[in-house]
Structure formats: C-alpha cells, structure tokens
Design an enzyme around this catalytic site. Structure first.
Site, PDB file in Angstrom:
ATOM      1  N   GLY A 174      -9.010  21.678 -34.274  1.00 33.38           N
ATOM      2  CA  GLY A 174      -9.727  20.812 -34.861  1.00 33.38           C
ATOM      3  C   GLY A 174     -11.114  21.213 -36.046  1.00 33.38           C
ATOM      4  O   GLY A 174     -10.463  21.051 -36.827  1.00 33.38           O
ATOM      5  N   LEU A 175     -11.033  22.839 -36.195  1.00 35.10           N
ATOM      6  CA  LEU A 175     -11.507  23.193 -36.727  1.00 35.10           C
ATOM      7  C   LEU A 175     -10.510  23.289 -38.087  1.00 35.10           C
ATOM      8  O   LEU A 175     -10.519  23.241 -39.439  1.00 35.10           O
ATOM      9  CB  LEU A 175     -12.206  24.411 -36.620  1.00 35.10           C
ATOM     10  CG  LEU A 175     -12.883  25.155 -37.595  1.00 35.10           C
ATOM     11  CD1 LEU A 175     -13.838  24.761 -38.326  1.00 35.10           C
ATOM     12  CD2 LEU A 175     -13.579  26.785 -37.487  1.00 35.10           C
TER      13      LEU A 175
ATOM     14  N   ASP B 189     -14.653  35.206 -33.948  1.00 34.22           N
ATOM     15  CA  ASP B 189     -14.056  33.606 -34.322  1.00 34.22           C
ATOM     16  C   ASP B 189     -15.014  33.248 -32.957  1.00 34.22           C
ATOM     17  O   ASP B 189     -14.305  31.705 -33.116  1.00 34.22           O
ATOM     18  CB  ASP B 189     -12.897  34.322 -34.083  1.00 34.22           C
ATOM     19  CG  ASP B 189     -12.389  34.810 -32.434  1.00 34.22           C
ATOM     20  OD1 ASP B 189     -12.958  34.855 -31.915  1.00 34.22           O
ATOM     21  OD2 ASP B 189     -11.688  34.815 -32.146  1.00 34.22           O
TER      22      ASP B 189
ATOM     23  N   ASP C 146       0.565  -1.136  -0.160  1.00 33.60           N
ATOM     24  CA  ASP C 146       0.034  -0.165   0.063  1.00 33.60           C
ATOM     25  C   ASP C 146       0.882   1.553   0.248  1.00 33.60           C
ATOM     26  O   ASP C 146       0.332   2.704   0.049  1.00 33.60           O
ATOM     27  CB  ASP C 146      -1.090  -0.376   0.767  1.00 33.60           C
ATOM     28  CG  ASP C 146      -2.354  -0.779   1.210  1.00 33.60           C
ATOM     29  OD1 ASP C 146      -2.415  -1.125  -0.094  1.00 33.60           O
ATOM     30  OD2 ASP C 146      -2.941  -0.896   1.838  1.00 33.60           O
TER      31      ASP C 146
END
Length: 518
Positions: free
Chosen positions: A420-421, A285, A36
């Site tokens: 991503g765009l 934007d 542990d």
C-alpha cells in the site's frame, strides 16, 4: 432464527464431518435430506482434497416423511458398513433431520454391527461447527480410548526411556492445520520426545485406542481438542499443554512448557531456534509500521495469539479484538482487558463491519468475511483464522505455528501495508518529470506521445456537514498515505469546525496538521 447471507460457522454436523474426514477407517452415516449433501464441496472445492469425505447420506425426500425414515437410516448404515468396511462408524443427524427425531444413534446400534458405533447428539439449533467438531472428537476418544484401558492412571515412564506425547487438534478444513502439524512435529522431535498418536489428523480408531500410552498431550487447537484433553487428564492423569505456539515469544514459551512436561532441557533447542521476524520487525524498512492500529477478529485461539504477536513482536496497537466463538468468550475478554479495549463477541458480520467502520484501523486481521469488509472500506487485510476460502489452503508450505510460522505471519501481515505504501509513493511522484510518460526511454524506443492533460477539478466538494474543500487542499490530501488519509481528513474537518471555518484551504490543512502534531 436469523436470516443471513454469511455465517462464520456451519451447523455442528459440519464439525463432525471435519473429524471424520481427517481420520482414516472411519465412516459417518448422516441422516439428512438431499439438500444437505452440499457439505462435500467444502472439502473437495475449498480444501481441495483429492477424495470425498467418508460420509453416507440417507438423502430422504419430502415423500419419505409419510413413511418410515428410520428404515432408510438403518439401510444406509448397513450398506455403508458392507461397502466401506470401516473400523468405527459415526451416526448422527443434520439440522434438518433433527426435526424428525428418529434417534439415528439408537437405530444404528440396533443393527449390532461388529464395529464400534458411536452416536452423535449434536443440537443443531443451539450449537455450531467448532463445538460439533470438539464434541465429536471427544465422543470418539471416550469410546475408543476407554475401551482399551482399565481407567487407571498411566504408568510412570521407565528410567532412560524417551518421553511420549500425543498431538491433538488438527482436522480437515482447518486453517493451515497440515503445515502447523509439520512445524510442531519438527520441534517436538528436536526435543527428543516421541510422538505416540496424532489425532484426529490421519488417525485410525486403533490409533485412538493407544492415546492412554502417552505421558502427556499437546493441544494445538483448543476449539477442537480441549474437551478431549481434559477428559484424558481426568481419566488417565495425562497433563496437557496450554500455550499455543503462534509467534516467536509464544513458540519459545511452548517449547519450555513441553520440555517441562517431558522432563527434558529446552535450552539446546531454543539456542538453535531461528526466525527472521524479530530482526525484520526492528529493521529500517519496517520502522514505519510501529504504532499501526490493527483490528483482530477470528476464532479465539488465533485472535488471542495474533493480538500478542501484533503488540509484542510487531509494535502494532490493537484497537479491536473479537471472536465469533461464544464458547471462548472468556479468553477473549481477558485478552481484551490487557489492551484496554472492549471485546466484540458476535457471530453477526454486520456488527463486525460496523465496529471496523467505527474504529477505522490501518490493518484488519480476520476471516474471509473480514477480508470482504476491509476491501469495501479500503483497508489492508490479512486472513488469520477460519472460515477461509480456497486461497487460504495453499499448495506451498505456509504454517502459522512455530518459528517458521512467525516468518509467515510477518510476510502475511506486513506486506499489505508495504504494498500500500508503494502504491502511495507511485501516486505521490507520478507528476515528477522522471516518471512522465513522454520522458525518454532507456530502451531506445521513441518517446510516447504527450498525454492529454485532464482538466483540473475546480468545483469545491461539500461534505454532509457543509464543510467545503478547496481543490488545492483536496489534491494535497491525496498525497497523504492512504492508511492515514482518513484520519487526516477527519482531524482537519474537526479543526475547521472548532474554528467555524467553512472552506478548508491548503493553509487550513497545514494548520490542522501542526495542531494535531503537537
């Protein structure tokens, strides 16, 4: 018992370690087997602390079970006191040692050490990490604050004296707790309020004994500090805040609530408040972000706050909301009802993955596990809650709370969509002559050799429902932004099935777009 490769929370003794590690001059004696001791790595490797947690393990082994394991614990407690000289000692058992039933707290108290010894009874097979942290903090506060006061209600503040508060909740291994504390402290000081104690972060047992001297308490993380704040309210008449300052709107509400408890005017601070999130979310934007479908999962505090920011400040649509913390299921259900969705209360990551796959959101806000899930499904993701990995303990200043925290939220949530765009636009215009590899270079170098043109795939793809996509329709589909491409494919296939069209052509794709765009 459930076998799993991932858990959102560790056992409750990990929560106790988070409290002990956050404090100073406190030592935690943990009755536990050698295996542990892995928990140290959570603080040194994940949180990147420069010292080990203040924990002494008894590290009993299998051969010790036939002897006196109680003597091992008493020897460890005595040695820990002599070596570290703490002001207070916590004593408890790990999930494995709980099966032995040695009563660590009673054994340590029998040593009659000249410091407070606080026993922790944390049921490892019924509760988990956040509850363990909350219970540990409550036990410490109750043991140390009660011993320094007669239990009578707090004295009223003298006329002209500055109001005084405590900040409760920041712990070790907490998601951005260090930076949240700095941001909230700045706002409280701007209101003209004096901070009495911050706990458990960097607090000593002597500091906790001064908790009753404050006029009220600010609860930053209810999962950690709510139980202790409720006890302080009952015992000393100290009210506590209920608003979590995550997002611009919640931060303004928080400042007004704190000012109301302190009896000061909030407007001067609110008038000077600056955050770029409101304007950025309205700017040109960012307008394409409006209406994006988002799935949110994490601890209740961050999940509920994220849902408010997503809907009210960024214009997202919350399609999924959930938590792994069953102790706060009521709060999640109430929040989900506001958005007309079904809450997800589970600590099984497979159920979370199934829900994300079903909803197909355009953004996932969650924990480290949701980051993995979103990556597998090709969905943008941002981490908003523990449990997290090393990259979510940055060296830079990166709060989640306050007005600066709102700026961080905007960047963290929106940039995955914007990047991503950008990738989509590069892919869409890759075939244009301006972007061709053999185009003349402005650097004066010779043009690159013309690349080999790959053969166009003319074999039609067939789905499991016997629908075929023509190659020109498939190419056109790739020009649709990735975050709506899956929806466009599903809608087109649904349109084709309803009209018994087996081959989806370019014309079918345009017809489906016109049909669903009405």
């Amino acid at each position: 018992m459930q076998l799993s490769v991932w858990t959102y929370e560790g056992p409750p003794h990990i929560g106790a370690m988070r409290i002990a590690t956050a404090m100073r001059d406190v030592h935690y004696v943990l009755h536990a087997p050698q295996g542990d001791t892995y928990a140290d790595l959570l603080f040194t490797m994940i949180e990147r602390r420069d010292r080990r947690p203040p924990v002494t393990y008894t590290t009993f082994q299998a051969r010790d079970l036939g002897g006196d394991t109680a003597d091992l614990l008493q020897s460890a407690a005595r040695a820990a006191y002599e070596r570290f000289q703490p002001q207070a000692m916590l004593v408890g058992a790990s999930c494995t040692a709980e099966l032995i039933q040695d009563d660590p707290g009673g054994l340590a108290q029998a040593l009659r050490l000249p410091i407070p010894v606080i026993p922790l009874e944390l049921p490892a097979y019924q509760r988990k990490e956040n509850w363990g942290a909350s219970e540990t903090f409550y036990r410490i506060v109750r043991a140390l604050a009660a011993s320094s006061a007669d239990g009578s209600p707090r004295h009223e503040r003298k006329a002209g004296a500055r109001p005084v508060c405590n900040l409760l909740g920041p712990t070790a291994l907490g998601f951005r707790h260090r930076d949240d504390l700095a941001e909230v402290t700045r706002q409280v000081v701007e209101l003209g309020i004096e901070i009495n104690v911050v706990a458990p972060w960097n607090a000593t047992p002597a500091d906790l004994a001064r908790l009753p001297q404050a006029d009220f308490n600010i609860v930053l993380y209810p999962e950690i500090a709510l139980t202790a704040a409720q006890w302080l309210n009952r015992q000393f008449g100290q009210p506590y805040t209920k608003t979590i300052p995550i997002g611009v709107g919640a931060t303004r509400d928080f400042i007004r609530e704190v000012a109301g408890l302190a009896g000061v005017d909030a407007e001067p601070v609110l008038s000077r408040a600056e955050s770029r999130l409101p304007w950025y979310s309205r700017s040109v934007d960012s307008t394409y972000l409006t209406g994006k479908r988002v799935f949110i999962f994490g601890d209740a505090t961050h999940a509920v706050a994220a849902a408010r920011v997503a809907t009210q400040e960024l214009g997202f649509e919350v399609v999924g909301l959930g938590t792994y913390a069953r102790e706060f299921a009521r709060e999640i259900r109430e929040a989900a009802a506001l958005y007309g969705i079904e809450p997800l209360i589970t600590d099984d990551y497979l159920q979370v993955e199934a829900r994300v796959s079903e909803l197909r959101p355009e953004l996932v806000l969650g924990t480290q596990m949701e980051r993995h899930i979103a990556k597998r499904l090709g969905i943008p993701c941002a981490v908003i809650s523990s449990p997290t990995h090393v990259q979510d303990f940055p060296a830079r200043y990166s709060p989640q709370m306050g007005f600066e925290g709102a700026n961080v939220l905007f960047d963290t949530w929106v940039h995955p969509l914007m990047m991503g765009l950008e990738e989509h636009l590069l892919g869409m215009f890759r075939e244009d002559h301006e972007f061709a590899d053999h185009a003349p270079s402005h650097l004066g170098a010779a043009p690159a050799a013309p690349p080999q043109q790959p053969q166009l795939r003319v074999v039609e793809t067939v789905t499991s429902t016997e629908l075929a996509w023509a190659s020109d329709a498939e190419r056109e589909l790739t020009k649709i932004p990735f975050f709506v491409r899956g929806k466009a494919r599903r809608n087109t296939e649904r349109f084709a099935r309803e009209r018994n069209v087996n081959l989806i052509t370019l014309e079918t794709l345009y017809d489906a777009k016109a049909h669903f765009g009405r």
